[in-house]
Design a protein around this motif. Structure first.
Motif, PDB file in Angstrom:
ATOM      1  N   ASN A  21      -6.389   1.290 -16.071  1.00  0.00           N
ATOM      2  CA  ASN A  21      -5.815   2.461 -15.413  1.00  0.00           C
ATOM      3  C   ASN A  21      -6.392   2.659 -14.017  1.00  0.00           C
ATOM      4  O   ASN A  21      -5.671   2.997 -13.083  1.00  0.00           O
ATOM      5  CB  ASN A  21      -6.076   3.718 -16.255  1.00  0.00           C
ATOM      6  N   GLU A  22      -7.718   2.442 -13.889  1.00  0.00           N
ATOM      7  CA  GLU A  22      -8.351   2.599 -12.584  1.00  0.00           C
ATOM      8  C   GLU A  22      -7.806   1.572 -11.597  1.00  0.00           C
ATOM      9  O   GLU A  22      -7.548   1.884 -10.437  1.00  0.00           O
ATOM     10  CB  GLU A  22      -9.874   2.434 -12.710  1.00  0.00           C
ATOM     11  N   HIS A  23      -7.640   0.340 -12.066  1.00  0.00           N
ATOM     12  CA  HIS A  23      -7.115  -0.710 -11.184  1.00  0.00           C
ATOM     13  C   HIS A  23      -5.683  -0.389 -10.759  1.00  0.00           C
ATOM     14  O   HIS A  23      -5.316  -0.589  -9.600  1.00  0.00           O
ATOM     15  CB  HIS A  23      -7.153  -2.069 -11.904  1.00  0.00           C
ATOM     16  N   GLU A  24      -4.890   0.136 -11.688  1.00  0.00           N
ATOM     17  CA  GLU A  24      -3.517   0.497 -11.359  1.00  0.00           C
ATOM     18  C   GLU A  24      -3.492   1.599 -10.306  1.00  0.00           C
ATOM     19  O   GLU A  24      -2.710   1.545  -9.348  1.00  0.00           O
ATOM     20  CB  GLU A  24      -2.779   0.956 -12.624  1.00  0.00           C
ATOM     21  N   LYS A  25      -4.362   2.619 -10.470  1.00  0.00           N
ATOM     22  CA  LYS A  25      -4.451   3.683  -9.470  1.00  0.00           C
ATOM     23  C   LYS A  25      -4.898   3.124  -8.125  1.00  0.00           C
ATOM     24  O   LYS A  25      -4.389   3.509  -7.072  1.00  0.00           O
ATOM     25  CB  LYS A  25      -5.458   4.750  -9.922  1.00  0.00           C
ATOM     26  N   HIS A  26      -5.889   2.243  -8.173  1.00  0.00           N
ATOM     27  CA  HIS A  26      -6.438   1.621  -6.974  1.00  0.00           C
ATOM     28  C   HIS A  26      -5.325   0.947  -6.178  1.00  0.00           C
ATOM     29  O   HIS A  26      -5.180   1.176  -4.957  1.00  0.00           O
ATOM     30  CB  HIS A  26      -7.501   0.604  -7.414  1.00  0.00           C
ATOM     31  N   GLU A  27      -4.542   0.121  -6.857  1.00  0.00           N
ATOM     32  CA  GLU A  27      -3.470  -0.626  -6.179  1.00  0.00           C
ATOM     33  C   GLU A  27      -2.358   0.303  -5.705  1.00  0.00           C
ATOM     34  O   GLU A  27      -1.794   0.114  -4.623  1.00  0.00           O
ATOM     35  CB  GLU A  27      -2.898  -1.694  -7.127  1.00  0.00           C
ATOM     36  N   LYS A  28      -2.052   1.325  -6.497  1.00  0.00           N
ATOM     37  CA  LYS A  28      -0.993   2.256  -6.123  1.00  0.00           C
ATOM     38  C   LYS A  28      -1.370   3.029  -4.863  1.00  0.00           C
ATOM     39  O   LYS A  28      -0.544   3.223  -3.960  1.00  0.00           O
ATOM     40  CB  LYS A  28      -0.721   3.230  -7.271  1.00  0.00           C
ATOM     41  N   ILE A  29      -2.636   3.448  -4.784  1.00  0.00           N
ATOM     42  CA  ILE A  29      -3.105   4.177  -3.598  1.00  0.00           C
ATOM     43  C   ILE A  29      -3.054   3.286  -2.369  1.00  0.00           C
ATOM     44  O   ILE A  29      -2.615   3.707  -1.294  1.00  0.00           O
ATOM     45  CB  ILE A  29      -4.523   4.718  -3.837  1.00  0.00           C
ATOM     46  N   ILE A  30      -3.484   2.031  -2.508  1.00  0.00           N
ATOM     47  CA  ILE A  30      -3.437   1.092  -1.384  1.00  0.00           C
ATOM     48  C   ILE A  30      -2.007   0.904  -0.894  1.00  0.00           C
ATOM     49  O   ILE A  30      -1.733   0.932   0.314  1.00  0.00           O
ATOM     50  CB  ILE A  30      -4.062  -0.262  -1.788  1.00  0.00           C
ATOM     51  N   ASN A  31      -1.075   0.721  -1.831  1.00  0.00           N
ATOM     52  CA  ASN A  31       0.336   0.539  -1.446  1.00  0.00           C
ATOM     53  C   ASN A  31       0.888   1.780  -0.753  1.00  0.00           C
ATOM     54  O   ASN A  31       1.628   1.689   0.229  1.00  0.00           O
ATOM     55  CB  ASN A  31       1.175   0.204  -2.683  1.00  0.00           C
ATOM     56  N   THR A  32       0.520   2.946  -1.284  1.00  0.00           N
ATOM     57  CA  THR A  32       0.995   4.204  -0.699  1.00  0.00           C
ATOM     58  C   THR A  32       0.490   4.365   0.730  1.00  0.00           C
ATOM     59  O   THR A  32       1.251   4.718   1.639  1.00  0.00           O
ATOM     60  CB  THR A  32       0.530   5.401  -1.547  1.00  0.00           C
ATOM     61  N   LEU A  33      -0.800   4.096   0.934  1.00  0.00           N
ATOM     62  CA  LEU A  33      -1.382   4.230   2.271  1.00  0.00           C
ATOM     63  C   LEU A  33      -0.774   3.216   3.231  1.00  0.00           C
ATOM     64  O   LEU A  33      -0.464   3.547   4.386  1.00  0.00           O
ATOM     65  CB  LEU A  33      -2.902   4.048   2.210  1.00  0.00           C
ATOM     66  N   GLY A  34      -0.592   1.976   2.754  1.00  0.00           N
ATOM     67  CA  GLY A  34       0.000   0.942   3.606  1.00  0.00           C
ATOM     68  C   GLY A  34       1.395   1.322   4.086  1.00  0.00           C
ATOM     69  O   GLY A  34       1.745   1.138   5.256  1.00  0.00           O
ATOM     70  N   LYS A  35       2.196   1.872   3.182  1.00  0.00           N
ATOM     71  CA  LYS A  35       3.552   2.298   3.555  1.00  0.00           C
ATOM     72  C   LYS A  35       3.506   3.403   4.600  1.00  0.00           C
ATOM     73  O   LYS A  35       4.291   3.411   5.551  1.00  0.00           O
ATOM     74  CB  LYS A  35       4.315   2.775   2.311  1.00  0.00           C
ATOM     75  N   ARG A  36       2.587   4.361   4.401  1.00  0.00           N
ATOM     76  CA  ARG A  36       2.491   5.461   5.363  1.00  0.00           C
ATOM     77  C   ARG A  36       2.030   4.967   6.727  1.00  0.00           C
ATOM     78  O   ARG A  36       2.557   5.365   7.767  1.00  0.00           O
ATOM     79  CB  ARG A  36       1.544   6.541   4.830  1.00  0.00           C
ATOM     80  N   PHE A  37       1.052   4.068   6.749  1.00  0.00           N
ATOM     81  CA  PHE A  37       0.556   3.554   8.034  1.00  0.00           C
ATOM     82  C   PHE A  37       1.669   2.858   8.817  1.00  0.00           C
ATOM     83  O   PHE A  37       1.761   2.997  10.035  1.00  0.00           O
ATOM     84  CB  PHE A  37      -0.614   2.593   7.806  1.00  0.00           C
ATOM     85  N   THR A  38       2.500   2.105   8.105  1.00  0.00           N
ATOM     86  CA  THR A  38       3.574   1.382   8.801  1.00  0.00           C
ATOM     87  C   THR A  38       4.600   2.336   9.394  1.00  0.00           C
ATOM     88  O   THR A  38       5.216   2.021  10.416  1.00  0.00           O
ATOM     89  CB  THR A  38       4.277   0.391   7.856  1.00  0.00           C
ATOM     90  N   THR A  39       4.793   3.508   8.792  1.00  0.00           N
ATOM     91  CA  THR A  39       5.771   4.459   9.351  1.00  0.00           C
ATOM     92  C   THR A  39       5.291   5.039  10.676  1.00  0.00           C
ATOM     93  O   THR A  39       6.099   5.596  11.430  1.00  0.00           O
ATOM     94  CB  THR A  39       6.057   5.625   8.374  1.00  0.00           C
TER      95      THR A  39
END
Length: 423
Positions: A21-39
């Motif tokens: 669960n922690e790893h899933e949260k970890h990856e989800k947060i990274i993906n979320t931040l990456g998408k926001r940075f690109t915008t």
């Protein structure tokens, strides 16, 4: 033969689920931040995991050399595992570009390594951050603060606070004072700890102008809503250079408020960041139910000059592990790990595959099974049932028939429970 399951085995299973669960949260947060940075126009970049020790020992920074993880390569040269991203990235850009453009935007997701000397702390931590190489201006600083707030809200935090200070303000106050490096460090510690009881007596022992002492003594109290802090500053006597820092900070805050962030912003002129290369605006982000910053950043206009080039910049970094812990502390567990379950009769398997693939292309989390295996399914937000007679979308409130995939998407999009990242 009976299978005996020990409590240790149960603990191992539970622990592996927690890690998953922690790893899933970890990856989800990274993906979320990456998408926001690109915008915001940022492109991803990487730096080497190993850097020359001299890069950090020769550059003005507050990274404790005892915290660096050192290794020796085959030539005998001392290397360090990356303890910071901003310094090597700035050096890398200087080396790659003969003529540096006026503006560059990069983001990164990388491990940084520092010896903590605490058993509970990991040596390697994941940082996601941005570096905005641009001329110093209240507009660019305000946009970067907006991005920091936007990123934390994307991750799922509603009670976000960004504390904003000015690294140069303290330096300007003591610029003409005859105090030692040790005294300066002790004074910084007292101010950062907001130790109003000891600051006064400590200042009395220093050879500092009385008007400057008054401002320094007030620094821990210069904290709160922007309009309150700036009103207090009007009653204090400061130098022209310190006043310019106040004016710059106020202009930046005015633009930040135009972004609609007023409720998220706190001014803290006692904020002192330990990274020695920060020179102007500095800030740190807090989220609900977590007692330390999850995001830190600021402007570092002079760092590039260490490499012979003038390249002003501002940036920030989030520690992903802290964001994972903070999200766990919210006490809000995601109810569904799957968005859509597709159940089908054997004769409808081709249609089930088509729907499953198409939904996954749209970033839905989907699993698909024959109807005979429905009892083994994980709870999901929606269930699609495909039979010879009809196609049906089912959720907790109702069931709707649909004719084609477009109608199915319309039904899902009309639901309030549609996942945030789909919108």
């Amino acid at each position: 033969m009976k299978r005996i399951i020990t409590w240790k085995a149960v603990e191992d299973i539970l622990y592996s689920e927690i890690l998953g669960n922690e790893h899933e949260k970890h990856e989800k947060i990274i993906n979320t931040l990456g998408k926001r940075f690109t915008t915001y126009g940022y492109k991803r970049i990487k730096t080497s995991a190993f850097e020359q020790y001299d890069l950090y020992s020769n550059v003005r920074t507050s990274i404790n050399q005892n915290e660096m993880i050192k290794v020796i390569d085959y030539t005998g040269e001392v290397l360090v595992l990356r303890p910071d991203v901003t310094i090597p990235l700035t050096q890398q850009l200087v080396q790659l570009h003969d003529n540096l453009p006026e503006e560059m935007r990069y983001y990164y997701v990388q491990e940084v390594f520092r010896q903590t000397f605490q058993e509970s702390e990991r040596i390697g931590k994941t940082q996601a951050g941005v570096e905005f190489y641009c001329k110093s201006s209240p507009a660019s600083d305000a946009e970067t603060i907006m991005l920091a707030c936007h990123a934390l809200r994307d991750v799922g935090f509603s009670d976000v606070k960004i504390e904003i200070g000015y690294a140069g303000f303290f330096n300007e106050l003591i610029a003409d004072s005859d105090i030692t490096v040790e005294q300066t460090a002790e004074l910084k510690t007292l101010i950062q700890a907001k130790n109003v009881v000891e600051i006064g007596p400590f200042l009395q022992r220093l050879s500092i102008d009385s008007s400057i002492k008054e401002v320094l003594e007030q620094l821990p109290l210069l904290y709160g809503a922007p309009e309150v802090v700036f009103e207090r500053l009007q009653n204090l006597q400061v130098s022209e250079s310190a006043q310019r820092a106040i004016d710059y900070l106020q202009q930046t805050c005015n633009i930040v408020e135009l972004y609609g962030l007023k409720k998220h912003i706190v001014i803290d002129l006692g904020l002192i960041n330990h990274m020695g290369y920060y020179s102007g605006i500095i800030f740190q982000g807090y989220v609900e139910n977590f007692g330390k910053p999850v995001l830190m950043g600021g402007r570092y206009d002079a760092l590039s000059e260490e490499f012979g080039v003038k390249l002003p910049a501002i940036g920030f970094a989030c520690e992903i592990e802290s964001l994972v812990k903070a999200s766990s502390n919210k006490g809000q567990k995601e109810r569904y790990s799957i968005d859509v379950t597709v159940l089908y009769e054997e004769s409808r398997i081709k249609y089930a595959i088509d729907i499953t693939n198409e939904l996954r292309e749209r970033d839905y989390r989907v699993i698909s099974k024959p109807m005979g295996e429905a009892e083994y399914m994980t709870d999901s937000l929606y269930t699609i049932q495909l039979t010879e007679q009809q196609n049906k979308l089912v959720d907790q409130q109702e069931a709707k028939e649909f004719i084609d995939f477009k109608q199915l998407l319309d039904f899902i999009a009309s639901k309030k429970g549609v996942p945030e990242w789909i919108i």
